[in-house]
Design a protein around this motif. Structure first.
Motif, mmCIF file in Angstrom:
data_model
loop_
_atom_site.group_PDB
_atom_site.id
_atom_site.type_symbol
_atom_site.label_atom_id
_atom_site.label_comp_id
_atom_site.label_asym_id
_atom_site.label_seq_id
_atom_site.Cartn_x
_atom_site.Cartn_y
_atom_site.Cartn_z
ATOM 1 N N UNK A 5 40.518 24.450 34.897
ATOM 2 C CA UNK A 5 40.468 22.989 34.781
ATOM 3 C C UNK A 5 40.402 22.353 36.165
ATOM 4 N N UNK A 6 39.588 21.276 36.262
ATOM 5 C CA UNK A 6 39.406 20.581 37.536
ATOM 6 C C UNK A 6 39.361 19.073 37.295
ATOM 7 N N UNK A 7 40.055 18.323 38.150
ATOM 8 C CA UNK A 7 39.930 16.870 38.126
ATOM 9 C C UNK A 7 38.812 16.460 39.072
ATOM 10 N N UNK A 8 37.939 15.593 38.607
ATOM 11 C CA UNK A 8 36.770 15.203 39.374
ATOM 12 C C UNK A 8 37.005 13.880 40.082
ATOM 13 N N UNK A 9 36.021 13.453 40.880
ATOM 14 C CA UNK A 9 36.162 12.239 41.680
ATOM 15 C C UNK A 9 36.367 10.993 40.828
ATOM 16 N N UNK A 10 35.824 10.987 39.594
ATOM 17 C CA UNK A 10 35.958 9.812 38.728
ATOM 18 C C UNK A 10 37.241 9.836 37.896
ATOM 19 N N UNK A 11 38.127 10.777 38.150
ATOM 20 C CA UNK A 11 39.384 10.873 37.418
ATOM 21 C C UNK A 11 39.319 11.708 36.162
ATOM 22 N N UNK A 12 38.128 12.079 35.733
ATOM 23 C CA UNK A 12 37.950 12.900 34.535
ATOM 24 C C UNK A 12 38.357 14.345 34.820
ATOM 25 N N UNK A 13 38.959 15.026 33.838
ATOM 26 C CA UNK A 13 39.310 16.443 33.958
ATOM 27 C C UNK A 13 38.423 17.256 33.033
ATOM 28 N N UNK A 14 37.728 18.243 33.596
ATOM 29 C CA UNK A 14 36.847 19.118 32.820
ATOM 30 C C UNK A 14 37.322 20.557 32.966
ATOM 31 N N UNK A 15 36.949 21.369 31.990
ATOM 32 C CA UNK A 15 37.329 22.784 32.025
ATOM 33 C C UNK A 15 36.101 23.661 31.909
ATOM 34 N N UNK A 16 36.257 24.908 32.323
ATOM 35 C CA UNK A 16 35.172 25.882 32.221
ATOM 36 C C UNK A 16 35.760 27.266 32.039
ATOM 37 N N UNK A 17 35.066 28.078 31.267
ATOM 38 C CA UNK A 17 35.406 29.485 31.079
ATOM 39 C C UNK A 17 34.206 30.316 31.505
ATOM 40 N N UNK A 18 34.438 31.296 32.378
ATOM 41 C CA UNK A 18 33.312 32.066 32.889
ATOM 42 C C UNK A 18 33.766 33.471 33.261
ATOM 43 N N UNK A 19 32.787 34.338 33.470
ATOM 44 C CA UNK A 19 33.014 35.726 33.858
ATOM 45 C C UNK A 19 32.536 35.933 35.290
ATOM 46 N N UNK A 20 33.233 36.792 36.016
ATOM 47 C CA UNK A 20 32.845 37.206 37.364
ATOM 48 C C UNK A 20 32.740 38.725 37.403
ATOM 49 N N UNK A 21 31.713 39.228 38.079
ATOM 50 C CA UNK A 21 31.555 40.684 38.167
ATOM 51 C C UNK A 21 31.202 41.102 39.591
ATOM 52 N N UNK A 22 31.472 42.367 39.873
ATOM 53 C CA UNK A 22 31.111 42.973 41.152
ATOM 54 C C UNK A 22 30.826 44.443 40.924
ATOM 55 N N UNK A 23 29.703 44.904 41.460
ATOM 56 C CA UNK A 23 29.357 46.330 41.480
ATOM 57 C C UNK A 23 28.935 46.666 42.899
ATOM 58 N N UNK A 24 29.582 47.666 43.493
ATOM 59 C CA UNK A 24 29.250 48.069 44.851
ATOM 60 C C UNK A 24 29.344 49.583 44.955
ATOM 61 N N UNK A 25 28.389 50.203 45.650
ATOM 62 C CA UNK A 25 28.386 51.664 45.778
ATOM 63 C C UNK A 25 27.596 52.079 47.007
ATOM 64 N N UNK A 26 27.855 53.306 47.460
ATOM 65 C CA UNK A 26 27.074 53.957 48.522
ATOM 66 C C UNK A 26 26.383 55.160 47.889
ATOM 67 N N UNK A 27 25.225 54.966 47.263
ATOM 68 C CA UNK A 27 24.627 56.031 46.436
ATOM 69 C C UNK A 27 24.251 57.299 47.184
ATOM 70 N N UNK A 28 23.681 57.177 48.398
ATOM 71 C CA UNK A 28 23.212 58.380 49.085
ATOM 72 C C UNK A 28 23.066 58.093 50.567
ATOM 73 N N UNK A 29 22.662 59.115 51.305
ATOM 74 C CA UNK A 29 22.482 58.957 52.742
ATOM 75 C C UNK A 29 21.353 57.972 53.037
ATOM 76 N N UNK A 30 20.276 57.981 52.247
ATOM 77 C CA UNK A 30 19.170 57.062 52.480
ATOM 78 C C UNK A 30 19.450 55.677 51.889
ATOM 79 N N UNK A 31 19.940 55.646 50.665
ATOM 80 C CA UNK A 31 20.276 54.373 50.023
ATOM 81 C C UNK A 31 21.769 54.181 50.230
ATOM 82 N N UNK A 32 22.104 53.583 51.382
ATOM 83 C CA UNK A 32 23.491 53.636 51.830
ATOM 84 C C UNK A 32 24.379 52.598 51.168
ATOM 85 N N UNK A 33 23.801 51.518 50.619
ATOM 86 C CA UNK A 33 24.662 50.508 50.003
ATOM 87 C C UNK A 33 23.888 49.684 48.985
ATOM 88 N N UNK A 34 24.558 49.359 47.878
ATOM 89 C CA UNK A 34 24.045 48.420 46.893
ATOM 90 C C UNK A 34 25.231 47.583 46.418
#
Length: 727
Positions: A545-574
């Protein structure tokens, strides 16, 4: 019988003293050492030997799968470290030629940690990979930071052999800040990183997962005698020349106007004693040789932080790490001159800095609901002073900063701070600051408790930033608020199989001001680590929930993701990360849906060539309006190609394109339909060391106009030469 609080504190302090590694003796070199990657020199005979190692990253201080032997010794001028990195299959060594400070866990490397005061709190971290590429940082247990901004003088030589690879270090004693007393004791650790199917890190001392510090785990090597306490001076003059072509006037699309800008200046570092350093700069060259990665700020409420990279500000940078980020030296935009002194006496360390700033850039003006910037178009004097007194493994300190503007106006801060470590798994920090901005006074306070064990961790934080608080020399993007934060997590560490760690966690963050709720955020998290240094994380943010500049309060539901790896010597990061779900249109104060995603990949087809591709895309659509639908799309595309001829010489090409497309009729205020830019650069770089450099470069900048055409903004050619003179 119940213990009194005093008894508990004494017991805790005693346990820390006992936790220090038993002091050993560092022998003096018995002969000369030639830096060539060969450990057969006479000087290595009789050196201190480290042949017992502990794998702590994948496992919990078990015997490593690779054999390592390290040696340590010293003479009248240098500290020497030699590491024999054995490998059953040297063909699998990951040894790319990368840029300085790009030596990370996707490569075979060793890191030498040197705490020249033997106090287990702050250490130089000096890395090298098998191609002799260096990367250095400052590790600070007080803040838990590993800062790669500072650079240090040290020499290395490496060699890949039939049995693995060898690294030799020659660290000038003039680089270190040791005590004046004799004999001296250094704290030293060596960490070897070995990335194969899993990433393994072996340390010369155990590093338990039940700990909240890294530097505190070290070998204490004493008996070091007759080191020089004489003065040391480094002067680095530079010259630059830049030719810039720009349009002749605002209506022109051709580059008809040419400017030639020639500059010269000097940086000086003088160490009158081993405990004191004085830095001075005259007309410093603070130009960057690489553009910062563009960040999408189209729907951001708060200012974006960009890390300091300029050498003058980086001596004793750990002293600027306080719970409230009241020091952010990038606010000192264009100094004519600067002077700084840093030192330590007994258990007290200090630093003072003053600079005459020509102005330019922006000042962050914070509020409870967001922050905005004002042009810093006036000259000013900036001053910072910090002192820190250590009490065992804890400390108390004080900070003051000033900003005096020519023509009138000022911002001044003053206040104490502390760090308390009652146990090896607990850290409590706090800070209070009083501010005076043109006679408007206010305050800021922060307190936090961090508890970290192998099986679980938690922390609680309280922040109170008064309305009207300003830190013109710092980075405080939100004020006039009270904030409570709590988080906890549970870990599992499987001994065998595909996975190395599972984790579940939760966090809550509540912010309020005098008018009530400002924001309320919470998430539930699940993550795991696995083979090829893979990290996968998923978070659910329900009902933020966030209060905005006009005094209104709005809400949001969301997902966050992260995938990170060092697959090989040549493909060192993704790395693939982002969020998706409900989103708030902060600019127009209404609900919406959208996503923000980015992908970053590093591919090395040969040890000499590195290609990095980055793509970031953000979209937002609005609803519950008379005209619902797509609002904007923002994209950043960046290509970075680096060809390294040697560990000191490279050619780098960067192209970056930013494109923002809007639907103007869905905004409540006028906006352009198209906005963006293109920047391209080509650079040849030669570094004898981090201060002796030659740069030759070309830059081409263009702006995306209303018709989505790229119009040339400028074209430039530049040369910089700097040479470090040491005495």
């Amino acid at each position: 019988m119940r213990k009194t609080l005093a008894a508990v504190l004494l017991s805790a302090l005693s346990s820390f003293a006992q936790a220090q590694t038993q002091q050993l003796t560092l022998p003096r070199a018995q002969g000369p050492i030639t830096l060539d990657g060969d450990l057969s020199d006479a000087g290595w005979k009789g050196a201190f030997v480290i042949d017992k190692w502990f794998e702590y990253y994948k496992s919990d201080n078990t015997e490593p799968p690779m054999k390592t032997i390290a040696y340590a010794t010293y003479d009248d001028r240098n500290l020497y470290i030699g590491i024999d990195c054995r490998d059953d299959d040297p063909s699998k060594i990951r040894a790319p030629l990368v840029e300085r400070d790009q030596v990370f866990g996707d490569q075979d490397n060793v890191g030498v940690f040197v705490d020249a005061r033997g106090e287990g709190k702050v250490a130089l971290e000096l890395r090298v990979n098998p191609r002799n590429v260096q990367g250095d940082a400052l590790d600070n247990d007080a803040s838990g930071s590993e800062d790669f901004s500072p650079d240090f003088f040290y020499d290395t030589a490496t060699k890949i052999t039939a049995t693995g690879w060898v690294a030799e270090y020659r660290i000038p004693l003039s680089t270190l800040r040791y005590k004046e007393s004799d004999p001296k004791t250094f704290g030293i650790n060596v960490i070897r990183t070995w990335p194969r199917q899993f990433r393994y890190s072996a340390s010369a001392v155990p590093i338990p997962k039940n700990t909240n510090c890294l530097v505190c785990h070290e070998l204490l090597l004493g008996g070091i005698t007759n080191l020089p306490n004489s003065q040391h001076l480094i002067a680095t003059p530079y010259v630059t020349s830049q030719s810039t072509a720009t349009p002749a006037d605002a209506t022109s699309t051709t580059l008809g106007h040419h400017d030639l800008d020639n500059n010269a200046g000097i940086d000086v570092k003088w160490s009158p004693t081993t405990d004191t350093a004085i830095d001075a700069t005259l007309n410093p060259d603070f130009s960057q040789i690489e553009s910062d990665v563009a960040q999408i700020t189209t729907n951001q409420r708060f200012a974006i932080f960009i890390r300091e990279k300029r050498p003058f500000f980086l001596e004793g940078t750990d002293l600027f790490d306080t719970p409230i980020q009241a020091v952010y030296t990038r606010t000192i935009t264009s100094p004519r001159w600067g002077l700084r002194a840093t030192g330590k006496s007994g258990s007290t360390e200090w630093t003072t800095l003053v600079a005459d700033d020509r102005g330019g850039g922006s000042i962050v003006i914070p509020t409870s609901l967001g922050s905005f910037t004002e042009d810093q178009d006036v000259e000013s004097i900036a001053g910072i002073a910090r002192v820190r007194h250590e009490i065992g493994r804890s400390a108390i300190g004080a900070l003051t900063t000033i900003r005096e503007y020519r023509g009138g106006g000022h911002n001044r801060l003053l206040g104490p701070d502390f760090e308390w470590r009652p146990t090896e798994i607990d850290q409590v920090v706090g800070q209070y600051l009083y501010s005076d901005t043109d006679s408007v006074t206010s305050h800021a306070a922060r307190a936090a408790w961090f508890h970290s064990k192998r099986e679980y961790d938690w922390n609680v934080q309280l922040n109170d930033f008064g309305k009207g608080f300003r830190a013109d020399n710092g980075f405080v993007p939100q004020t006039g608020i009270r904030e409570e934060i709590a988080s906890t997590g549970k870990n599992w560490w499987p001994e065998k199989g595909f996975f190395t760690n599972y984790r579940v966690a939760a966090r809550g963050d509540h912010v309020s001001d005098d008018e009530g709720l400002v924001s309320q955020e919470q998430y539930l998290e699940g993550s795991f680590r696995a083979t090829h240094n893979l990290l996968a994380l998923l978070q659910l943010h329900p009902g933020a929930r966030y209060r905005l500049d006009n005094g209104q309060t709005l809400s949001e539901t969301y997902w966050t993701w992260l995938y990170s790896a060092n697959p090989s010597r040549m493909w060192s990061n993704i790395t693939f990360q982002g969020d998706v779900g409900e989103a708030i249109d902060f600019a127009n104060s209404r609900p919406g849906r959208g996503y923000d995603t980015s992908i970053d990949s590093i591919f090395r087809p040969t040890p000499h060539l590195q290609t990095e591709l980055l793509y970031n895309r953000q979209e937002l659509s609005v609803r519950n309006t008379n005209n619902p639908g797509h609002l904007f799309t923002a994209e950043v595309s960046r290509v970075r190609l680096v060809y390294s001829f040697t560990a000191n010489s490279l050619l780098r090409l960067i192209g970056q394109y930013v494109d923002i497309t809007r639907v103007p009729e869905r905004y409540k205020f006028p906006v352009p339909k198209h906005d963006g830019s293109f920047s391209g650069s080509l650079l040849y770089s030669y570094r004898l060391n981090w201060q002796t450099v030659l740069f030759v470069g070309y830059g081409d900048d263009r702006i995306l106009n209303e018709r989505a055409d790229l119009v040339r903004a400028d074209r430039s050619l530049f040369v910089k030469i700097a040479y470090a003179i040491q005495r």
